[in-house]
Design a protein around this motif. Sequence first.
Motif, PDB file in Angstrom:
ATOM      1  N   MET A   1       0.846  -1.206   0.000  1.00  0.00           N
ATOM      2  CA  MET A   1       0.000   0.000   0.000  1.00  0.00           C
ATOM      3  C   MET A   1       0.875   1.249   0.000  1.00  0.00           C
ATOM      4  N   ASN A   2       1.696   1.365  -1.022  1.00  0.00           N
ATOM      5  CA  ASN A   2       2.614   2.493  -1.138  1.00  0.00           C
ATOM      6  C   ASN A   2       1.948   3.601  -1.926  1.00  0.00           C
ATOM      7  N   THR A   3       1.299   4.524  -1.228  1.00  0.00           N
ATOM      8  CA  THR A   3       0.554   5.597  -1.896  1.00  0.00           C
ATOM      9  C   THR A   3       1.253   6.932  -1.805  1.00  0.00           C
ATOM     10  N   ILE A   4       2.487   6.930  -1.357  1.00  0.00           N
ATOM     11  CA  ILE A   4       3.174   8.197  -1.151  1.00  0.00           C
ATOM     12  C   ILE A   4       3.591   8.818  -2.478  1.00  0.00           C
ATOM     13  N   PHE A   5       4.024   7.961  -3.447  1.00  0.00           N
ATOM     14  CA  PHE A   5       4.453   8.491  -4.727  1.00  0.00           C
ATOM     15  C   PHE A   5       3.584   8.019  -5.880  1.00  0.00           C
ATOM     16  N   HIS A   6       2.642   7.080  -5.614  1.00  0.00           N
ATOM     17  CA  HIS A   6       1.816   6.553  -6.678  1.00  0.00           C
ATOM     18  C   HIS A   6       0.353   6.756  -6.344  1.00  0.00           C
ATOM     19  N   SER A   7      -0.412   7.166  -7.318  1.00  0.00           N
ATOM     20  CA  SER A   7      -1.837   7.369  -7.092  1.00  0.00           C
ATOM     21  C   SER A   7      -2.546   7.326  -8.428  1.00  0.00           C
ATOM     22  N   SER A   8      -3.788   6.926  -8.381  1.00  0.00           N
ATOM     23  CA  SER A   8      -4.573   6.906  -9.616  1.00  0.00           C
ATOM     24  C   SER A   8      -5.199   8.259  -9.918  1.00  0.00           C
ATOM     25  N   SER A   9      -5.039   9.205  -9.022  1.00  0.00           N
ATOM     26  CA  SER A   9      -5.626  10.527  -9.212  1.00  0.00           C
ATOM     27  C   SER A   9      -4.979  11.242 -10.379  1.00  0.00           C
ATOM     28  N   ARG A  10      -5.817  11.931 -11.209  1.00  0.00           N
ATOM     29  CA  ARG A  10      -5.298  12.688 -12.334  1.00  0.00           C
ATOM     30  C   ARG A  10      -5.399  14.193 -12.108  1.00  0.00           C
ATOM     31  N   SER A  28      14.814  16.648  -4.223  1.00  0.00           N
ATOM     32  CA  SER A  28      14.812  18.048  -3.759  1.00  0.00           C
ATOM     33  C   SER A  28      14.374  18.126  -2.301  1.00  0.00           C
ATOM     34  N   VAL A  29      13.377  17.325  -1.942  1.00  0.00           N
ATOM     35  CA  VAL A  29      12.931  17.271  -0.547  1.00  0.00           C
ATOM     36  C   VAL A  29      14.050  16.720   0.338  1.00  0.00           C
ATOM     37  N   VAL A  30      14.736  15.703  -0.169  1.00  0.00           N
ATOM     38  CA  VAL A  30      15.817  15.078   0.595  1.00  0.00           C
ATOM     39  C   VAL A  30      16.927  16.075   0.899  1.00  0.00           C
ATOM     40  N   LEU A  31      17.234  16.963  -0.048  1.00  0.00           N
ATOM     41  CA  LEU A  31      18.321  17.926   0.134  1.00  0.00           C
ATOM     42  C   LEU A  31      18.112  18.779   1.381  1.00  0.00           C
ATOM     43  N   SER A 192      10.394  -2.086  -2.063  1.00  0.00           N
ATOM     44  CA  SER A 192       9.782  -0.782  -2.271  1.00  0.00           C
ATOM     45  C   SER A 192      10.334   0.199  -1.234  1.00  0.00           C
ATOM     46  N   PRO A 193      10.225   1.515  -1.489  1.00  0.00           N
ATOM     47  CA  PRO A 193      10.698   2.501  -0.503  1.00  0.00           C
ATOM     48  C   PRO A 193      10.070   2.320   0.874  1.00  0.00           C
ATOM     49  N   ILE A 194       8.775   1.980   0.931  1.00  0.00           N
ATOM     50  CA  ILE A 194       8.121   1.773   2.219  1.00  0.00           C
ATOM     51  C   ILE A 194       8.726   0.580   2.944  1.00  0.00           C
ATOM     52  N   ALA A 195       8.938  -0.523   2.236  1.00  0.00           N
ATOM     53  CA  ALA A 195       9.518  -1.721   2.846  1.00  0.00           C
ATOM     54  C   ALA A 195      10.933  -1.453   3.345  1.00  0.00           C
ATOM     55  N   ILE A 196      11.697  -0.678   2.585  1.00  0.00           N
ATOM     56  CA  ILE A 196      13.056  -0.319   3.007  1.00  0.00           C
ATOM     57  C   ILE A 196      13.016   0.465   4.313  1.00  0.00           C
ATOM     58  N   ILE A 246      12.231   7.278   2.701  1.00  0.00           N
ATOM     59  CA  ILE A 246      11.343   6.864   1.608  1.00  0.00           C
ATOM     60  C   ILE A 246      11.656   7.639   0.327  1.00  0.00           C
ATOM     61  N   ALA A 247      11.835   8.963   0.447  1.00  0.00           N
ATOM     62  CA  ALA A 247      12.082   9.793  -0.737  1.00  0.00           C
ATOM     63  C   ALA A 247      13.427   9.457  -1.377  1.00  0.00           C
ATOM     64  N   PHE A 248      14.458   9.214  -0.565  1.00  0.00           N
ATOM     65  CA  PHE A 248      15.775   8.888  -1.112  1.00  0.00           C
ATOM     66  C   PHE A 248      15.744   7.526  -1.808  1.00  0.00           C
ATOM     67  N   SER A 249      15.085   6.550  -1.196  1.00  0.00           N
ATOM     68  CA  SER A 249      14.959   5.228  -1.818  1.00  0.00           C
ATOM     69  C   SER A 249      14.242   5.337  -3.157  1.00  0.00           C
ATOM     70  N   TYR A 250      13.182   6.147  -3.193  1.00  0.00           N
ATOM     71  CA  TYR A 250      12.427   6.349  -4.427  1.00  0.00           C
ATOM     72  C   TYR A 250      13.292   7.038  -5.480  1.00  0.00           C
ATOM     73  N   ALA A 251      14.049   8.063  -5.061  1.00  0.00           N
ATOM     74  CA  ALA A 251      14.896   8.798  -5.999  1.00  0.00           C
ATOM     75  C   ALA A 251      15.960   7.895  -6.610  1.00  0.00           C
ATOM     76  N   VAL A 252      16.554   7.029  -5.785  1.00  0.00           N
ATOM     77  CA  VAL A 252      17.570   6.105  -6.304  1.00  0.00           C
ATOM     78  C   VAL A 252      16.962   5.165  -7.336  1.00  0.00           C
ATOM     79  N   LYS A 253      15.740   4.694  -7.072  1.00  0.00           N
ATOM     80  CA  LYS A 253      15.066   3.801  -8.018  1.00  0.00           C
ATOM     81  C   LYS A 253      14.819   4.491  -9.357  1.00  0.00           C
ATOM     82  N   GLN A 254      14.454   5.783  -9.310  1.00  0.00           N
ATOM     83  CA  GLN A 254      14.086   6.502 -10.528  1.00  0.00           C
ATOM     84  C   GLN A 254      15.282   7.124 -11.245  1.00  0.00           C
ATOM     85  N   LEU A 255      16.259   7.612 -10.479  1.00  0.00           N
ATOM     86  CA  LEU A 255      17.365   8.366 -11.060  1.00  0.00           C
ATOM     87  C   LEU A 255      18.660   7.579 -11.162  1.00  0.00           C
TER      88      LEU A 255
END
Length: 305
Positions: A1-10, A28-31, A192-196, A246-255
């Motif tokens: 249930m990782n809804t911090i960076f993913h959502s179906s909302s448009r 940027s938040v991590v900085l 996932s970032p949440i699991a980490i 969570i944000a750093f784990s996500y950033a590493v996955k994406q960047l």
Amino acid sequence: MNTIFHSSSRKNPLFVMSPLTKGYVAMSVVLFIWSGFALTVRAVGASSLSIADVMLIRFSVPLVLLTPWVLSSWHEVKSIRLPDIMFVLLGGVPFLLLAAFGASTVPAAYVGTILTGTPVFFAALLSFIFYRQRISLRKFAALILILFGIATMIGGHAQSIPNSLLYGVGLLLMASLIWAGYTLGLKSTKLSPIAIAIVLSYTSFFLTLMMVLSGIVETNIGSVSFDEALPFILVQGLGVGVVSTIAFSYAVKQLGSIRTLLLGSLSPGLTAILATLILNESLSVIMICGIVLSTIGVILSNRAK
């Protein structure tokens, strides 16, 4: 249930961004959180909190806040591989202990510069040792420039360099090496970032608790007022423990690990400015030159092939 960076909302612009853009936003938040981390670990010596107290705060806050996600992430956690958990745990107790002890004897500007400027050097070194990734001459020269920037800061500290400064810098460099290993581990793990964040906070909290109960580290938590602990709860517990992890784990996955560490090189300048405004630390011209050289070295190292 990782809804911090993913959502179906448009309707929310954040969720129509590309994964790459989301990675930049997360970093940027991590900085800003990293700059707060550098300031708070530097401020431990001026407070009645011990390093053990900061560690308990750092890991207990996410332990509580992430409890609702434990069951939904259990299928990931129970199937975690031993190499993954070893890499993840590097970013917990080992890193925080070395960073806190090192920060106690050096200015906050040093903390931010070393912890965010040198990991890219160690990441390249570890990649060469473990993954046989070659380092070109241009890249090697850029990495050396990072270390030269650190040496410039140290050499400009005083006519005679105190042993306490060298000791603190040595510990921070060790923490930087560990953080580089942690970052490389995040890129390879399938968690996932949440699991980490859950694995990191739960295991690190109980490890810290064992260290306190066995007398390895001392705690003053019973004699600390809530007002004094509040900045550490917000920055170390909520900011670093939950949002940054969570944000750093996500950033590493994406960047990717190297690009993420490149963005992290922007943190020293921000930390130095905040240290001047908040902690009234002096920022000499030679220290500014050291920060600039280290930052340029990180940028060049990631442009070099």
